[in-house]
Structures are given as C-alpha cells and as structure tokens.
Design an enzyme around this catalytic site. Structure first.
Site, PDB file in Angstrom:
ATOM      1  N   ASN A 156     -17.481 -13.003   7.798  1.00 40.27           N
ATOM      2  CA  ASN A 156     -17.839 -14.280   7.176  1.00 40.27           C
ATOM      3  C   ASN A 156     -18.219 -15.247   8.295  1.00 40.27           C
ATOM      4  OD1 ASN A 156     -17.935 -16.725   5.848  1.00 40.27           O
ATOM      5  ND2 ASN A 156     -15.730 -16.845   5.490  1.00 40.27           N
ATOM      6  N   TRP A 157     -19.508 -15.517   8.402  1.00 40.61           N
ATOM      7  CA  TRP A 157     -19.965 -16.381   9.502  1.00 40.61           C
ATOM      8  C   TRP A 157     -19.714 -17.862   9.216  1.00 40.61           C
ATOM      9  CZ3 TRP A 157     -25.260 -14.577  11.971  1.00 40.61           C
ATOM     10  CH2 TRP A 157     -25.058 -13.351  12.610  1.00 40.61           C
ATOM     11  N   LYS A 158     -19.340 -18.184   7.995  1.00 41.99           N
ATOM     12  CA  LYS A 158     -19.133 -19.596   7.614  1.00 41.99           C
ATOM     13  C   LYS A 158     -20.380 -20.417   7.990  1.00 41.99           C
ATOM     14  CE  LYS A 158     -14.274 -18.888   8.451  1.00 41.99           C
ATOM     15  NZ  LYS A 158     -12.971 -19.504   8.490  1.00 41.99           N
TER      16      LYS A 158
ATOM     17  N   HIS B  72     -13.217 -18.511  -1.413  1.00 40.77           N
ATOM     18  CA  HIS B  72     -12.650 -18.662  -0.070  1.00 40.77           C
ATOM     19  C   HIS B  72     -11.832 -19.952  -0.042  1.00 40.77           C
ATOM     20  CE1 HIS B  72     -12.324 -19.281   4.243  1.00 40.77           C
ATOM     21  NE2 HIS B  72     -12.605 -18.001   4.378  1.00 40.77           N
TER      22      HIS B  72
ATOM     23  N   GLU C  47     -11.614 -22.233   2.008  1.00 38.34           N
ATOM     24  CA  GLU C  47     -12.352 -23.441   2.428  1.00 38.34           C
ATOM     25  C   GLU C  47     -13.166 -24.002   1.270  1.00 38.34           C
ATOM     26  OE1 GLU C  47     -14.106 -21.629   5.891  1.00 38.34           O
ATOM     27  OE2 GLU C  47     -12.116 -21.556   6.813  1.00 38.34           O
TER      28      GLU C  47
ATOM     29  N   GLU D 197      -5.970 -13.770   2.030  1.00 33.56           N
ATOM     30  CA  GLU D 197      -6.117 -14.575   3.233  1.00 33.56           C
ATOM     31  C   GLU D 197      -5.139 -15.744   3.199  1.00 33.56           C
ATOM     32  OE1 GLU D 197     -10.261 -14.112   5.067  1.00 33.56           O
ATOM     33  OE2 GLU D 197     -10.425 -15.639   3.523  1.00 33.56           O
TER      34      GLU D 197
ATOM     35  N   GLY E 110      -8.303 -18.832  11.154  1.00 27.89           N
ATOM     36  CA  GLY E 110      -8.760 -19.584  12.320  1.00 27.89           C
ATOM     37  C   GLY E 110      -7.641 -20.132  13.203  1.00 27.89           C
TER      38      GLY E 110
ATOM     39  N   SER F 128      -7.390 -14.439  11.156  1.00 22.40           N
ATOM     40  CA  SER F 128      -7.179 -14.194  12.589  1.00 22.40           C
ATOM     41  C   SER F 128      -7.141 -12.715  12.955  1.00 22.40           C
ATOM     42  CB  SER F 128      -5.914 -14.912  13.074  1.00 22.40           C
ATOM     43  OG  SER F 128      -6.073 -16.307  12.956  1.00 22.40           O
TER      44      SER F 128
ATOM     45  N   GLY G 218     -13.454 -13.777  10.102  1.00 23.59           N
ATOM     46  CA  GLY G 218     -14.219 -14.998  10.330  1.00 23.59           C
ATOM     47  C   GLY G 218     -14.728 -15.061  11.763  1.00 23.59           C
ATOM     48  N   GLY G 219     -14.000 -15.776  12.618  1.00 22.80           N
ATOM     49  CA  GLY G 219     -14.442 -16.032  13.991  1.00 22.80           C
ATOM     50  C   GLY G 219     -14.890 -14.786  14.749  1.00 22.80           C
TER      51      GLY G 219
HETATM   52  C1  PEP Z   1     -11.968 -16.322   7.061  1.00 24.43           C
HETATM   53  O1  PEP Z   1     -12.314 -17.487   7.111  1.00 24.43           O
HETATM   54  O2  PEP Z   1     -12.238 -15.640   6.070  1.00 24.43           O
HETATM   55  C2  PEP Z   1     -11.227 -15.781   8.200  1.00 24.43           C
HETATM   56  C3  PEP Z   1     -10.521 -14.710   8.010  1.00 24.43           C
HETATM   57  O3  PEP Z   1     -11.338 -16.462   9.389  1.00 24.43           O
HETATM   58  P1  PEP Z   1     -10.702 -16.029  10.812  1.00 24.43           P
HETATM   59  O4  PEP Z   1     -10.890 -14.553  10.970  1.00 24.43           O
HETATM   60  O5  PEP Z   1     -11.464 -16.818  11.815  1.00 24.43           O
HETATM   61  O6  PEP Z   1      -9.259 -16.393  10.757  1.00 24.43           O
END
Ligand code: PEP
Length: 277
Positions: A30-32, A113, A115, A183, A189, A228, A249-250
């Site tokens: 997920n590049w957000k 999600h 967010e 999640e 993050g 994470s 994500g990241g």
């Molecule tokens: C996400 O936003 O779906 C996520 C898992 O982010 P991260 O891996 O950066 O914690």
C-alpha cells in the site's frame, strides 16, 4: 472470477489453512499518498522479480499512478487501488468508482483502511458498500480491520474487530473475492508490532468469526497481517499459523524491501506453484 483476475486470488498452500483448502500467501503493498512517475521504476523492479517469487504479489499505488503502473508491470504483477466509491457514477467530486478502477486496469482494491476510517470518518456500513461495489465489478477486495491503542488497552480489541468484520464484509464474499487484513492501528507506521501471541489470538478470532458468518467461504479466506512489517521481522510474522500474508505500507515503497518480505512469505508459507501469472 475471470482468469484475468486470478493474480490476487490464490490457491494457498498453507497446511493449517481451512479444511480441505490450500492458502497461498499474498503480499500486498500500500503506497498510500506516496509516489510520482519516478516511482514506476519500483513497479518495474517488482514485476521483473515476480516470476521467481513463490507467493501472490500486489502493489497499490496512488490513483494517479494506477494506469501507468499497470503498463509498467507488463502484465507480470497485479496492480490494485487504495479506495473506491460505492456508487457506479454520479456527483461525487474527487471520488473514483470501482468500475473506473477496473477501466484503469486495477485487479483489487483496499477498503476500510484505518486511515480512511479515521481521516474520512468511514463507517463499517460505507466500507461494506464499497466492498460490495468492488466485488460486483470483479475486483478483489482487501478489507482492513484493526483496533486502536486505546481500544486494546481497554481490552476491547476483539469486540472492535468483531464489529468491523460483521459490518464491513459483504454477504456472499468468498476467498476469491475477499481478503481480510488485520492491521492494529497502533502498529501502522510506528515500528511496533504485536507479540506473537497477540497476532495468533486475533487471527484465530478472525478465522472463527469468518467461519461462523460465511461458513466454508470464511474458512478459506486469506487473513493478512499489516503494521510495520519489514524484511527483518517478515519471516517471524509470516511463519505464524493463519497469517496468510501481509499488507505492507512503508516497506512497499522500495522494491528491494518489498521483495525481501515476499521472499520470506514464499519460504514461510508457500509450498505450491505460483498462481499469479
Ligand atoms: C498500512 O498502512 O497498511 C501499513 C501496514 O503500513 P506500515 O507497513 O508502514 O506500518
């Protein structure tokens, strides 16, 4: 679902998966709100490596890159979106319908999600409507659930996730049309992850809830962990029973990191042949 869409569904080969079913790992990125045209190089790198990786892969760039990412992938890597509207069309400035995502070449969409739930006040009912609209046009839906830190501190995590599951997953969802991503909001993050026991307990709870509600379809559905996930902890997390992959994500922004996680998934979970292509 049409063969074109099999990229993100899978026969999975996790022995502890649903009775009689085999579960193939999915690593979804997920590049957000990250990435402009230059980032397409990362899509190309992942696409180049995909054939040698023994799990299903998916990258979800921002909507502005969707079509170009599909082209950059050269058909070797499924591309997904991060959200959709529940209506097919209409006066919804700035929104994008599921049908439009399909038109741009998407095969999957993330809905619910945290967010989106937090910053756009999305309710379970809206998430369910989005998922239903997406499934109706053949998109695989990745439906996110997870508790906040305060909810966990109050011992409410199962109640919260249980409510999200029953409110957000459309009736008739199946392992081919739906993936659940657990999640915990506090892990996203933050560099923090739940303990092994916490992940096991929640994935077990989700599996039981899905089974009660959807029967065999719920038993066969993939449950991803997200929050994470990095190359350094991927093997440990992905090796847990009933963790059928990750939403990343990241670490999905850089092909090398994303691929390292995917390789760990291939080693920890899959023993079967890739079904992506
Ligand atoms: C996400 O936003 O779906 C996520 C898992 O982010 P991260 O891996 O950066 O914690």
């Amino acid at each position: 679902m049409a063969a074109r869409r099999t990229g993100v569904k899978g026969s999975c080969s996790r022995p502890d998966a649903a009775k009689g079913g085999e579960m193939r790992a999915l690593i979804a990125g997920n590049w957000k709100m990250h990435g402009t045209g230059q980032a397409l190089e990362e899509v190309r790198k992942v696409a180049d490596a995909a054939a040698a990786i023994d799990c299903d892969l998916l990258l979800c760039p921002p909507a502005t890159l969707l079509h170009r990412a599909v082209e950059a992938s050269g058909g070797r890597l499924p591309i997904g979106a991060q959200d959709c509207h529940w209506e097919r069309s209409g006066a919804f400035t700035g929104d994008i319908s599921a049908e439009m995502l399909v038109d741009a070449g998407a095969r999957a969409v993330i809905v619910g999600h945290s967010e989106r739930r937090l910053y756009h006040a999305e309710s379970d009912q809206q998430v369910e409507a989005k998922a239903r609209a997406a499934q109706a046009v053949g998109l695989v839906t990745i439906i996110c659930v997870g508790e906040s830190e305060a909810e966990r501190a109050a011992g409410q995590e199962m109640a919260v996730v249980g409510r999200q599951l029953s409110g957000s997953i459309p009736e008739g969802s199946s392992a081919q049309t739906c993936v659940v991503a657990y999640e915990p909001v506090w892990a996203i993050g933050s560099g923090r992850t739940p303990t092994r026991e916490e992940i096991l307990a929640m994935h077990g709870f989700i599996r039981t809830s899905l089974g009660r509600r959807l029967g065999g379809a719920g038993q066969a559905m993939r449950i991803l962990y997200g929050g994470s996930v990095k190359p350094a902890n991927a093997a440990q997390i992905l090796g847990l029973p009933d963790v059928a992959g990750a939403l990343v994500g990241g670490a999905s922004l850089k092909a090398d990191e994303f691929l390292a996680i995917a390789r760990a998934a291939g080693q920890e979970i899959n023993h079967g042949k890739p079904t992506l292509r």
